[in-house]
Design a protein around this motif. Structure first.
Motif, short mmCIF file in Angstrom:
data_model
loop_
_atom_site.label_atom_id
_atom_site.label_comp_id
_atom_site.label_asym_id
_atom_site.label_seq_id
_atom_site.Cartn_x
_atom_site.Cartn_y
_atom_site.Cartn_z
N GLN A 1 121.76 5.07 2.72
CA GLN A 1 121.91 6.49 2.42
C GLN A 1 121.87 6.74 0.91
N ALA B 1 119.09 8.98 -1.15
CA ALA B 1 119.41 10.08 -2.07
C ALA B 1 118.90 9.79 -3.48
N GLU C 1 118.19 14.37 -9.69
CA GLU C 1 119.12 15.50 -9.75
C GLU C 1 118.98 16.32 -11.02
N LYS D 1 117.65 17.35 -2.66
CA LYS D 1 118.68 16.34 -2.40
C LYS D 1 119.79 16.90 -1.52
N PHE E 1 118.54 16.91 1.82
CA PHE E 1 118.40 15.53 2.31
C PHE E 1 119.59 15.12 3.16
N PHE E 2 120.80 15.47 2.72
CA PHE E 2 122.00 15.07 3.46
C PHE E 2 122.04 15.75 4.84
N TRP F 1 119.26 14.01 6.86
CA TRP F 1 119.71 12.63 7.09
C TRP F 1 120.59 12.58 8.34
N GLU G 1 127.90 14.15 1.21
CA GLU G 1 127.41 14.70 -0.05
C GLU G 1 128.49 14.67 -1.12
N TYR H 1 129.10 11.09 -2.45
CA TYR H 1 127.93 10.62 -3.21
C TYR H 1 127.88 11.33 -4.57
N ASP H 2 128.13 12.63 -4.56
CA ASP H 2 127.93 13.46 -5.75
C ASP H 2 129.04 13.31 -6.78
#
Length: 569
Positions: A175, A179, A184, A193, A196-197, A200, A481, A484-485
């Motif tokens: 994952q 990403a 970004e 992006k 994408f989540f 996904w 998200e 990850y972010d």
């Protein structure tokens, strides 16, 4: 002069099209139009669809295999399922550490995939071989009273935990790698992006839906060996797909050779050594560094002590930089959100255990000769996700974007909170349906006949499954998200592993809760093997109450949360 002008004219477009901080598979600078983006992400999403097909092919119906061929009591089987699911969700912390510190995501995915195929192959073998030693079941007509050989059971769980270890390396890296294919810093790719989540998770649930529709039927009605063998073949196919995209992928470049774990750990160590440092000294140092006050500068201010050395020196290795302190703060901010999401994970664990056992007692016939496997009811979760994500991504987000002005429509924490609230409603519905099921069993005299089908349609369970699916679109995708972010760039595999660990710890907490309640209420209590004398409704009410308390705590910490400066929501 003319030559330099011509050189600049021919090379400027290439520089503008270059992606900062990324290289191709040979270590060269990458071209935006030829690498990454949806083209590369499509390969990776395809791999994840296949991997989820394989994983859910094992996990979704595992309780049926444990209570069936392995003849374990319901509470023991549920605890084993939760234990395995918990391990599979916690091991990504190890896999992410290895990937981010040593191997890189690409290599970790390949190694984990090979281990995955090995585990699934051994699992298939353990199901095909009815015993590794002569079984007493071969010499008695009372099949229900006998158990498989101990060596066969050990071999089965050994194979099962190889799959868990493999998933630990595969899940967070795939994952994060997907990403990573979006820049970004580029406005359009940043929007992509966020989408994408959503897509996904759409792919994940699409793979799970196929599993629940096809594999569970094969496992329940044809053969367990075939039901475990197909995921093994699919996983090998997934690895081949992943390798096909090698030349199109964007690979990350390490800015700092030191491990991000070492950098962040040093901040806490140096801050602890400087516990006597005064606030005035810290303020003077911040002014000397030219640090301007910002919204989060006073949060976790004790970590700012890492900017100074105990002896007042500023030699390299003795003090930490401001960026390193901010990395440590970013990780620390995640802990309250992580902790308050655990109750959601406990609720989530019930869909593959007690929900399935509930469904097994109800009328599951569609036509006179077609019967839905109990584990296939989980497909309604996947179906709800598959149907709702396009609505969320194409209708809800653009509408919310116009109201809030945010690229993602609503903040990540708002999204997570909505899903947690919906999970509480699903538990209340589950409790009410279970009360009806028990009353129906009493009404028709089935209370002491656990193998008899209760004259109540299995469709009564659909609302709780569908609401589970909709809550997943909000909370599961939001958590992915968010984790990850909100972590430093080099720790994004670890960030996703932290998200997965919520469900790992949640499964263990669910297992502990079940074991404790079983001891407190006895074998004929809430989790009696006779489902018609059990009281799952009490358990569901308890989970609804715990979820409500957790939700209130979540709202408090979400309101206080400060998004990272680089990626403000």
């Amino acid at each position: 002069m003319a030559v330099s002008a011509l050189f600049a004219e021919t090379h400027t477009p290439l520089l503008e099209d270059a992606v900062e901080g990324a290289v191709d598979y040979k270590g060269r600078s990458v071209n935006r139009s030829k690498t990454g983006g949806w083209k590369s992400a499509s390969f990776i999403i395809g791999v994840e669809v296949a991997e989820r097909f394989a994983y859910y092919g094992i996990g979704s119906n595992l309780i049926s295999y444990l209570t069936g061929p392995l003849r374990q009591p319901m509470a023991v089987a549920a605890a084993n399922v939760n234990g395995w699911s918990g391990a599979a969700s916690l091991l990504p912390l190890v896999g992410a550490f290895v990937a981010d510190s040593f191997l890189g995501r690409y290599r970790t995915i390949i190694i984990a995939s090979l281990l995955y195929i090995l585990g699934l192959g051994l699992l298939t073998l353990s199901a095909v071989l009815t015993s590794l030693l002569p079984s007493e079941c071969q010499f008695t007509s009372k099949i229900s009273s006998c158990s498989p050989p101990k060596l066969q059971v050990i071999f089965f769980f050994f194979s099962l935990y190889i799959v868990a270890i493999a998933q630990g390396g595969h899940k967070p890296c795939v994952q994060a790698f997907g990403a990573d294919q979006f820049d970004e810093k580029h406005p359009e790719e940043r929007k992509a992006k966020s989408s994408f989540f959503n897509w996904w998770y759409f792919g994940i649930c699409g793979g799970a839906f196929l599993t629940l529709l096809i594999l569970n039927y094969i496992q329940d009605n044809l053969n367990w060996g075939l039901g475990f063998g197909i995921p093994c073949i699919i996983m090998a196919f997934a690895l081949a797909i992943f390798l096909l995209g090698t030349k199109t992928y964007r690979y990350g470049v390490k800015v700092d050779e030191r491990s991000p774990f070492v950098r962040i750990s040093r901040v806490f160590v140096v801050a602890a050594r400087n516990w006597r440092t005064t606030s005035l000294a810290i303020t003077i140092e911040e002014e000397a560094c030219g640090t301007l006050p910002y919204k989060g500068s006073h949060q976790f201010k004790f970590l700012n002590k890492a900017l100074l050395a105990p002896d007042g020196s500023k030699e390299d290795g003795k003090v930490c930089s401001i960026s390193e302190v901010e990395e440590a703060k970013a990780v620390l901010r995640l802990i309250p959100i992580w902790a308050t999401s655990l109750v959601y994970a406990i609720v989530f664990a019930q869909s593959s255990t007690f929900f399935t056992k509930q469904g097994a007692t109800l009328d599951r016939s569609i036509a006179s000769k077609i019967e839905i496997p109990a584990a296939s009811l989980q497909s309604f979760i996947s179906l709800a996700v598959v149907l709702f994500i396009p609505i969320y991504d194409r209708a809800f987000v653009p509408l919310a974007r116009k109201v809030t002005g945010k690229p993602s429509g609503i903040t990540m924490l708002q999204r997570i909170g909505i899903g947690i609230f919906l999970s509480i409603i699903s538990m209340i519905i589950a409790a009410l349906v279970e009360i009806r099921r028990l009353n129906t069993a009493i009404k028709y005299g089935r209370i002491d006949n656990p193998k008899a089908i209760i004259p109540m349609s299995v469709w009564w369970l659909v609302p709780q499954y569908v609401l589970f699916g909709i809550s997943d679109v909000f909370t599961m995708v939001g958590l992915q998200e968010f984790f990850y972010d909100q972590v430093p760039n080099e720790l994004r595999s670890v960030g996703l592993a932290l998200y997965l660990s919520i469900f790992g710890v949640g499964n263990f907490l669910s297992s502990f809760l079940i074991s404790y309640i079983e001891k407190a209420t006895g074998q004929d209590g809430w989790f009696a093997d006779n489902m018609n004398r059990a009281h799952l409704d009490y358990f569901y009410w308890l989970l609804a109450g715990l979820s409500a308390v957790g939700f209130i705590a979540y709202l408090y910490f979400a309101r206080c949360y400060l998004y990272s400066r680089a990626n403000n929501a």
